[in-house]
Design a protein around this motif. Sequence first.
Motif, PDB file in Angstrom:
ATOM      1  N   UNK A 102      -4.176   9.751 -10.575  1.00 63.58           N
ATOM      2  CA  UNK A 102      -3.418   8.684  -9.933  1.00 63.58           C
ATOM      3  C   UNK A 102      -3.457   8.907  -8.431  1.00 63.58           C
ATOM      4  N   UNK A 103      -3.323   7.833  -7.701  1.00 55.45           N
ATOM      5  CA  UNK A 103      -3.288   7.898  -6.240  1.00 55.45           C
ATOM      6  C   UNK A 103      -1.925   7.396  -5.796  1.00 55.45           C
ATOM      7  N   UNK A 104      -1.366   8.015  -4.789  1.00 58.08           N
ATOM      8  CA  UNK A 104      -0.056   7.608  -4.285  1.00 58.08           C
ATOM      9  C   UNK A 104      -0.266   6.403  -3.377  1.00 58.08           C
ATOM     10  N   UNK A 105      -0.218   5.225  -3.968  1.00 58.91           N
ATOM     11  CA  UNK A 105      -0.708   4.025  -3.299  1.00 58.91           C
ATOM     12  C   UNK A 105      -0.010   3.707  -1.978  1.00 58.91           C
ATOM     13  N   UNK A 106       1.307   3.908  -1.810  1.00 59.84           N
ATOM     14  CA  UNK A 106       1.861   3.659  -0.474  1.00 59.84           C
ATOM     15  C   UNK A 106       1.213   4.522   0.607  1.00 59.84           C
ATOM     16  N   UNK A 107       0.893   5.770   0.252  1.00 57.73           N
ATOM     17  CA  UNK A 107       0.252   6.644   1.234  1.00 57.73           C
ATOM     18  C   UNK A 107      -1.217   6.291   1.426  1.00 57.73           C
ATOM     19  N   UNK A 108      -1.860   5.806   0.370  1.00 64.61           N
ATOM     20  CA  UNK A 108      -3.216   5.280   0.530  1.00 64.61           C
ATOM     21  C   UNK A 108      -3.235   4.154   1.547  1.00 64.61           C
ATOM     22  N   UNK A 109      -2.284   3.230   1.439  1.00 64.80           N
ATOM     23  CA  UNK A 109      -2.258   2.100   2.365  1.00 64.80           C
ATOM     24  C   UNK A 109      -1.947   2.554   3.792  1.00 64.80           C
ATOM     25  N   UNK A 110      -1.078   3.553   3.947  1.00 62.33           N
ATOM     26  CA  UNK A 110      -0.808   4.080   5.283  1.00 62.33           C
ATOM     27  C   UNK A 110      -2.066   4.695   5.895  1.00 62.33           C
ATOM     28  N   UNK A 111      -2.808   5.441   5.082  1.00 59.43           N
ATOM     29  CA  UNK A 111      -4.010   6.089   5.617  1.00 59.43           C
ATOM     30  C   UNK A 111      -5.104   5.071   5.911  1.00 59.43           C
ATOM     31  N   UNK A 112      -5.226   4.034   5.079  1.00 61.87           N
ATOM     32  CA  UNK A 112      -6.208   2.983   5.371  1.00 61.87           C
ATOM     33  C   UNK A 112      -5.860   2.253   6.664  1.00 61.87           C
ATOM     34  N   UNK A 113      -4.583   1.974   6.864  1.00 67.08           N
ATOM     35  CA  UNK A 113      -4.165   1.328   8.109  1.00 67.08           C
ATOM     36  C   UNK A 113      -4.548   2.193   9.319  1.00 67.08           C
ATOM     37  N   UNK A 114      -4.255   3.477   9.223  1.00 68.05           N
ATOM     38  CA  UNK A 114      -4.567   4.362  10.335  1.00 68.05           C
ATOM     39  C   UNK A 114      -6.071   4.424  10.593  1.00 68.05           C
ATOM     40  N   UNK A 115      -6.853   4.464   9.525  1.00 65.11           N
ATOM     41  CA  UNK A 115      -8.306   4.530   9.694  1.00 65.11           C
ATOM     42  C   UNK A 115      -8.842   3.237  10.309  1.00 65.11           C
ATOM     43  N   UNK A 116      -8.388   2.089   9.839  1.00 64.43           N
ATOM     44  CA  UNK A 116      -8.875   0.820  10.391  1.00 64.43           C
ATOM     45  C   UNK A 116      -8.545   0.699  11.870  1.00 64.43           C
TER      46      UNK A 116
END
Length: 364
Positions: free
Chosen positions: A144-158
């Motif tokens: 499983x992936x901790x989806x809220x943290x996935x979205x935070x990291x994607x935002x930071x990367x973009x």
Amino acid sequence: MHDVVLVGGGVMGCLSALELLHAGCRVTLLERGELGREASWAGGGIVSPLYPWRYCEAVSALADWSQGYYPPLADTLLAQTGLDPEVHDCGLLWLDHDEQDQALGWAAAHDKPLQRVDTDFIYRQVPQLASGYSGALWQAGLANVRNPRLMQSLRARLSQFEHFVLHEHCAVDSLLQEGDAVVGVQCPAGRIEADAVVLCAGAWSGDWLGQAGLSLPVEPVKGQMLLYKMAPGWLPSMVMAQGRYAIPRRDGHILIGSTLEYEGYDKRTTEQALASLQASAEALLPDLARQSPVAQWAGLRPGSPDGVPYIGPVSSLPGLWLNAGHFRNGLVLAPASCRLLVDLMLDRTPEIDPAPYLPDARLR
């Protein structure tokens, strides 16, 4: 293709943006609310359909491709942003009995390490389980992936890309057209012209496309969740029974989900769902009866027929593309869906057969 507008800032919009930016495109991402705060935030984050053997080959193909994508993606995002999406490969135990033969047949056909296990294995693997289980299915390594943290990291990367622009709280008013061709969008940020517009607005995609005169059978389907807090490692693996699941996070949080409600765009939580989810939690893991949930929330899935998403161009509106309708499997299908979308947009040879997902034959 150089300039692309993405409508919708969930996992589909963010991973599509990342693929396009890596290919050298300029990307503008428009989100009606806050980036990553709808279904991509609300879900459980299991990197598998809940009962994968129930789905057609079109869903299985996207899931198979995506499952191997998440561990290296998480490592890369952590290195690039310092934010860990927490991909947790803890395995999943299915406690239902009536589909075991079907599931094992599916696993053999798809080369999946699914196995039938006995009582001793069940309680060695998850000692906290309620008594009475005599057999189950087990797949080690399922994550499983901790989806809220996935979205935070994607935002930071973009945000690290020079040619990326994000507009939040920016609902698109209309498409810009020249004849039949789509050449951009009109939104509160102004007129934004583009070589392509991608609709990846989740549960809102059907209504949004309806404004353009097309009927996309995607509708909101509410899911409610509960969150408990136990000691880290208390629940060693994910467990699933009668459509309900328990998902451990590394810090000891336990997610219990979820309901399936056709209530339009109503995201309010209810006492009925609270009682139902608590009953499921305590039936699976009796120690949770001594704990109070620390949170309850709801999200809106993009419901679609058979859960097969719409990925590809809309030929009646050249310049408009879809990546929508993933229903309960948005997170697990997202990497493959976004790679397929961008392969088609950039005229690259697709890694996945696009035929089952192309919108034209399926739009009404």
